[in-house]
Design a protein around this motif. Structure first.
Motif, PDB file in Angstrom:
ATOM      1  N   GLN A 180      -7.339  -1.475   3.390  1.00  0.00           N
ATOM      2  CA  GLN A 180      -8.206  -0.918   2.848  1.00  0.00           C
ATOM      3  C   GLN A 180      -8.805   0.522   3.251  1.00  0.00           C
ATOM      4  OE1 GLN A 180     -10.177  -3.561   1.252  1.00  0.00           O
ATOM      5  NE2 GLN A 180      -8.437  -5.231   1.506  1.00  0.00           N
ATOM      6  N   LYS A 181      -8.981   1.241   1.980  1.00  0.00           N
ATOM      7  CA  LYS A 181      -9.178   2.418   2.129  1.00  0.00           C
ATOM      8  C   LYS A 181     -10.307   3.206   0.853  1.00  0.00           C
ATOM      9  CE  LYS A 181      -6.662   6.807   1.865  1.00  0.00           C
ATOM     10  NZ  LYS A 181      -5.437   6.644   0.153  1.00  0.00           N
ATOM     11  N   ASP A 182     -10.652   3.740   1.337  1.00  0.00           N
ATOM     12  CA  ASP A 182     -11.745   4.264   0.421  1.00  0.00           C
ATOM     13  C   ASP A 182     -10.640   5.843  -0.605  1.00  0.00           C
ATOM     14  OD1 ASP A 182     -13.406   1.763   0.107  1.00  0.00           O
ATOM     15  OD2 ASP A 182     -14.682   3.851   2.446  1.00  0.00           O
TER      16      ASP A 182
ATOM     17  N   LYS B 168      -7.718   1.716  10.119  1.00  0.00           N
ATOM     18  CA  LYS B 168      -8.001   1.202   8.785  1.00  0.00           C
ATOM     19  C   LYS B 168      -8.195   0.050   8.626  1.00  0.00           C
ATOM     20  CE  LYS B 168      -6.938   5.733   5.723  1.00  0.00           C
ATOM     21  NZ  LYS B 168      -6.981   5.993   6.753  1.00  0.00           N
TER      22      LYS B 168
ATOM     23  N   GLY C 243      -5.321   2.354  -2.086  1.00  0.00           N
ATOM     24  CA  GLY C 243      -6.013   1.255  -0.906  1.00  0.00           C
ATOM     25  C   GLY C 243      -6.131  -0.064  -1.627  1.00  0.00           C
ATOM     26  N   CYS C 244      -5.910  -1.199  -0.868  1.00  0.00           N
ATOM     27  CA  CYS C 244      -5.997  -2.357  -2.213  1.00  0.00           C
ATOM     28  C   CYS C 244      -7.223  -3.241  -1.861  1.00  0.00           C
ATOM     29  CB  CYS C 244      -4.623  -3.413  -1.367  1.00  0.00           C
ATOM     30  SG  CYS C 244      -2.795  -2.518  -1.630  1.00  0.00           S
ATOM     31  N   SER C 245      -7.691  -2.917  -2.729  1.00  0.00           N
ATOM     32  CA  SER C 245      -8.840  -3.750  -2.266  1.00  0.00           C
ATOM     33  C   SER C 245      -8.835  -4.861  -2.591  1.00  0.00           C
ATOM     34  CB  SER C 245     -10.552  -2.734  -3.023  1.00  0.00           C
ATOM     35  OG  SER C 245     -10.180  -3.264  -4.427  1.00  0.00           O
ATOM     36  N   LEU C 246     -10.123  -5.596  -2.249  1.00  0.00           N
ATOM     37  CA  LEU C 246      -9.791  -7.182  -3.120  1.00  0.00           C
ATOM     38  C   LEU C 246      -9.716  -7.384  -4.406  1.00  0.00           C
ATOM     39  CD1 LEU C 246     -11.450  -9.445  -0.076  1.00  0.00           C
ATOM     40  CD2 LEU C 246      -8.843  -9.138  -0.455  1.00  0.00           C
TER      41      LEU C 246
ATOM     42  N   GLU D  47      -6.586  -3.713   7.757  1.00  0.00           N
ATOM     43  CA  GLU D  47      -5.950  -4.518   6.927  1.00  0.00           C
ATOM     44  C   GLU D  47      -6.332  -6.063   6.766  1.00  0.00           C
ATOM     45  OE1 GLU D  47      -1.438  -3.293   7.857  1.00  0.00           O
ATOM     46  OE2 GLU D  47      -2.223  -3.696   9.363  1.00  0.00           O
TER      47      GLU D  47
ATOM     48  N   CYS E 296       1.000  -1.182  -0.423  1.00  0.00           N
ATOM     49  CA  CYS E 296      -0.388   0.277   0.043  1.00  0.00           C
ATOM     50  C   CYS E 296       0.787   1.207   0.379  1.00  0.00           C
ATOM     51  CB  CYS E 296      -1.125  -0.118   1.831  1.00  0.00           C
ATOM     52  SG  CYS E 296      -0.131   0.209   2.830  1.00  0.00           S
TER      53      CYS E 296
END
Ligand SMILES: C[S@@+](CC[C@H](N)C(=O)[O-])C[C@H]1O[C@@H](n2cnc3c(N)ncnc32)[C@H](O)[C@@H]1O
Length: 203
Positions: A149-151, A193, A159-162, A195, A119
């Motif tokens: 996870q971060k919008d 946030k 952010g490292c969305s799935l 993780e 990230c």
């Protein structure tokens, strides 16, 4: 040392952050995900583990104390110096000062512990991260992931969305856990946030 903007579009100066102690990503205690990995039985003595972008994290030392063979790397001189000092107290761990995306070992690792490194780099560099992880791990080796996870846009942290991680760590190269295989760990400093901790197996 400054990050050359051509390599890391964030242009973030990590070394300056360490020197100023402006490091909100740092934890006061070892990341609780280590206890989680341990419960899952993946932290076994004599397993080799790589911690890229290790910063001044306490995890390389904690892993060494649990009997794992640790290699940690970071391009910020202050981070490498910190790790050399604390790891020398307890183990014969190896510390590499340099670009963790470019460095490759002579012998591949059993485990890669990812913690706020993916990230930290610009999303433009993520393919280089995936290539690094694939190439440093043995077939069957495990990527112990903590996906931030971060919008909000921008970063670091990015952010490292799935869904983004699914596109990066493709099924032909990585075996993914079931969707309920991820456990959230809220970061104590970064506004909580989460993780997401999960294990990807390198094919
Ligand atoms: C957010 S910090 C995380 C540090 C540590 N993993 C932790 O959780 O405390 C990101 C780290 O990545 C390092 N870093 C960024 N780009 C790098 C690169 N290309 N090669 C090696 N280290 C890098 C920085 O120097 C910094 O220590």
């Amino acid at each position: 040392m400054s990050e050359p903007v051509s390599e890391d579009r964030s242009g973030f100066d990590w070394e300056a952050r360490f020197q100023d102690n402006a490091t909100p990503w740092e934890r006061e205690a070892v990341h609780p995900a280590l206890a989680h990995w341990r419960e899952l039985g993946v932290l076994v003595a004599d397993a080799s583990v790589y911690v890229p972008g290790c910063g001044r994290g306490l995890e390389p030392s904690a892993l060494a104390q649990q009997g794992l063979i640790v290699t940690a790397s970071d391009r910020a001189p202050s981070a490498a110096q910190f790790q050399r000092k604390i790891l020398a107290e307890t183990s014969s761990a190896t510390v590499i000062e340099g670009d963790s995306l470019a460095w490759r070992p002579d012998t591949s690792f059993d485990l890669l512990h990812e913690q706020t490194f993916l990230c930290a780099i610009h999303p433009h560099r993520r393919k280089a991260y995936e290539a690094m992880a694939y190439e440093v791990l043995k077939p069957g080796g495990r990527l112990l992931a903590l996906f931030m996870q971060k919008d909000e846009r921008g970063g670091p942290p990015y952010g490292c969305s799935l869904p983004a991680m699914r596109k990066l760590f493709t099924d032909d190269r990585w075996q993914w856990p079931q969707s309920d295989g991820f456990v959230p760990f809220p970061h104590p400093n970064l506004n909580g946030k989460p993780e997401l901790a999960g294990i990807l197996i390198r094919r």
